[in-house]
Design an enzyme around this catalytic site. Structure first.
Site, short mmCIF file in Angstrom:
data_model
loop_
_atom_site.label_atom_id
_atom_site.label_comp_id
_atom_site.label_asym_id
_atom_site.label_seq_id
_atom_site.Cartn_x
_atom_site.Cartn_y
_atom_site.Cartn_z
N ARG A 79 0.84 -1.20 0.00
CA ARG A 79 0.00 0.00 0.00
C ARG A 79 0.87 1.25 0.00
O ARG A 79 0.50 2.28 -0.54
CB ARG A 79 -0.96 -0.01 1.20
N ASP B 156 -5.25 18.65 -15.12
CA ASP B 156 -5.63 17.31 -15.56
C ASP B 156 -5.14 17.17 -17.00
O ASP B 156 -5.67 17.80 -17.91
CB ASP B 156 -7.16 17.15 -15.47
N LYS C 72 -6.99 6.07 -19.53
CA LYS C 72 -7.22 6.58 -20.88
C LYS C 72 -5.99 6.37 -21.76
O LYS C 72 -5.64 5.23 -22.02
CB LYS C 72 -7.65 8.04 -20.79
C1 LIG Z 1 -11.77 9.47 -17.00
C2 LIG Z 1 -11.29 10.76 -16.50
C3 LIG Z 1 -11.07 10.97 -15.15
C4 LIG Z 1 -11.39 9.91 -14.11
O1 LIG Z 1 -10.57 8.79 -14.26
P1 LIG Z 1 -11.02 7.27 -13.93
O2 LIG Z 1 -9.79 6.51 -14.25
O3 LIG Z 1 -12.19 6.95 -14.81
O4 LIG Z 1 -11.39 7.23 -12.49
C5 LIG Z 1 -10.58 12.21 -14.76
N1 LIG Z 1 -10.31 13.17 -15.67
C6 LIG Z 1 -10.51 12.99 -16.99
C7 LIG Z 1 -10.21 14.09 -17.94
C8 LIG Z 1 -11.00 11.78 -17.45
O5 LIG Z 1 -11.22 11.62 -18.76
#
Ligand SMILES: *Cc1c(COP(=O)(O)O)cnc(C)c1O
Length: 382
Positions: free
Chosen positions: A46, A168, A193
Site C-alpha cells: 500500500r 488534468d 485513458k
Molecule cells: C476518465 C477521466 C477521469 C477519471 O478517471 P477514472 O480513471 O475513470 O477514475 C478524470 N479526468 C478525466 C479528464 C477523465 O477523462
C-alpha cells in the site's frame, strides 16, 4: 532523450537481477525485513511496490516531474488530491470538467467544507480568487467541449496568489503537453485513458515537481489506501511503451475525421482543437505539441444523435476514451449525467452533442462507419 524513448524504456530502475526486459509484476503484499529496524526499501505494497515505483518514476520522467503516485483510478487520484485541503479552503475549477470530478467536488468535497467555484475565463479566475483560495484546477483541452486554457497565464495568477495550479493532463498526455514547463504544480492523469491506452484497466496518477508535495501526497496515498494493483501497474507500463505512436496516429485520424465532419449537413458544429477555426487554436499551438485524438460534434437534433449512437458498427457506444478502440459517447447521458440540466445546456452539453475518442482503426474505416450511421439519418426530422 526524446519522449518516445522514455516511453519504451521507462525509468530503467531494476529491482531484480535477472535482466528481465519487461518489468516484473511484484505480486507481493508485504516484504520481509533483513533485520529489526531494517528495510529493503519496501515494507508493504500500500505504501510502495516495485512495479508501481517503475510506473510512477516513468510517468514522473515523462512529465518532467520529481515524483508521481499511482492510484487505482483517476477518481481515486483526485480524491487523494482533495485531502491536501482543509475545511474553509477554496478551489477554483475550470467550468468544463470531467463529470466525475464535478460530482466529487459537489457531493464529497463541499460536504467536507471545501468550497469550489467554477470559472470559464482567465478574468473570471482572477475575479473569483479570495484570501482562502488554495488551488486552481484546470482540465485542458476540456471535456467534452474541447476548450483550451492558457496554462502559463493561469500559472501567473496562481503564483501571485500562492495557490497551487493543478492540471488534468489526461487528454493530451505528456507526449503532447507538459504542464510543469508552463508553471503547473500538480499534474493529474486518468491512466485508464491514453497512458494505458487499451480500454483494459483503470488507473490514476498524481505527478509533482516539488519534493514536499510528493511527501504529502505519498502520506495521503498510504493512509487512504487507493493504491494501484501491481498487475494493473504492469498494464499501464506496457501501454506507455506505445504512447508516442498511438498519440501520433490517433491525432492524425482525429484531424481527418474532424475535417470530414465539417462537410456533413447533419453535423452542425465540430469541436476539435486542431481545426484552424477552433476558438483556442493559437493557444494550443503555443502551449502544446499536438491536439490529441478527442473531438465532439453536434447534430441537428436529439433523435439523430441517438440514431448515430445505435447505428455505428466499428465505433462502440461506450464511456471512456484514449484506447485503441474508437468509442462514441453521449455526454448528456453518460459522462455528464450528474450535472444539473440547466448547467449542462449552458455549457452546450445537450441532446445533440456526441463525443468521439478516435482509436487506432483505419481513419477511412471510421469515416465509412460514421457515414453509414449519419447517412441513414436523412429521414429523421425534428
Ligand atoms: C476518465 C477521466 C477521469 C477519471 O478517471 P477514472 O480513471 O475513470 O477514475 C478524470 N479526468 C478525466 C479528464 C477523465 O477523462
Amino acid at each position: 532523450m526524446d519522449i518516445s524513448t522514455i516511453c519504451v524504456h521507462g525509468c530503467e530502475k531494476k529491482f531484480d537481477s535477472t535482466g528481465a526486459v519487461a518489468v516484473p509484476i511484484f505480486a507481493s503484499a508485504t516484504f520481509a525485513h533483513p533485520g529489526v529496524g531494517q528495510s529493503t526499501g519496501f515494507d508493504y505494497s500500500r505504501s510502495l511496490n516495485p512495479t508501481n515505483v517503475h510506473l510512477e518514476e516513468t510517468v514522473a520522467a515523462l512529465e518532467g516531474g520529481s515524483d508521481a503516485v499511482a492510484f487505482s483510478s483517476g477518481m481515486a487520484a483526485v480524491s487523494a488530491l482533495m485531502e491536501l485541503f482543509s475545511p474553509g479552503d477554496h478551489i477554483i475549477a475550470s467550468d468544463d470538467l470531467y463529470g466525475g470530478t464535478v460530482r466529487l467536488f459537489s457531493h464529497i468535497s463541499q460536504k467536507n467544507g471545501i468550497k469550489v467555484s467554477y470559472a470559464a475565463t482567465l478574468e473570471n479566475i482572477e475575479k473569483t480568487i479570495t484570501g482562502s483560495t488554495k488551488a486552481v484546477f484546470v482540465e485542458t483541452p476540456s471535456n467534452p467541449m474541447m476548450r483550451v486554457t492558457d496554462i502559463a497565464a493561469v500559472a501567473d495568477i496562481t503564483r501571485k496568489h500562492k495557490a497551487l495550479l493543478i492540471v488534468d493532463n489526461t487528454f493530451l498526455t505528456p507526449y503532447f503537453q507538459k504542464p510543469f514547463s508552463l508553471g503547473a504544480d500538480i499534474v493529474l492523469h486518468s491512466g485508464t485513458k491514453y497512458l494505458g491506452g487499451h480500454n483494459d484497466t483503470l488507473a490514476g496518477l498524481l505527478v509533482v515537481k516539488d519534493g514536499g508535495l510528493a511527501e504529502k501526497l505519498r502520506f495521503i496515498a498510504k493512509t487512504t489506501g487507493g493504491c494501484l494493483s501491481p498487475f494493473d501497474s504492469f498494464l499501464i507500463i506496457r501501454g506507455i511503451k506505445t504512447l508516442a505512436v498511438r498519440m501520433e496516429r490517433q491525432q492524425e485520424s482525429a484531424l481527418k475525421i474532424a475535417h470530414w465532419l465539417l462537410e456533413q449537413n447533419t453535423v452542425k458544429k465540430t469541436y476539435y482543437p486542431g481545426l484552424q477555426a477552433a476558438p483556442d487554436y493559437d493557444i494550443s499551438r503555443r502551449q502544446a505539441d499536438g491536439f490529441g485524438g478527442m473531438l465532439s460534434f453536434s447534430v441537428q437534433n436529439g433523435k439523430t444523435a441517438v440514431h448515430i449512437l445505435e447505428s455505428v458498427k466499428i465505433i462502440k457506444y461506450a464511456e471512456s476514451l484514449g484506447g485503441v478502440e474508437s468509442l462514441i459517447t453521449y455526454p448528456m447521458l453518460q459522462t455528464h449525467a450528474d450535472l444539473p440540466e440547466s448547467e449542462r445546456n449552458e455549457r452546450g452539453i445537450d441532446e445533440c452533442l456526441l463525443r468521439l475518442s478516435v482509436g487506432l482503426e483505419s481513419a477511412d474505416d471510421l469515416i465509412t462507419d460514421l457515414k453509414q450511421a449519419i447517412g441513414s439519418c436523412s429521414s429523421i426530422t425534428a
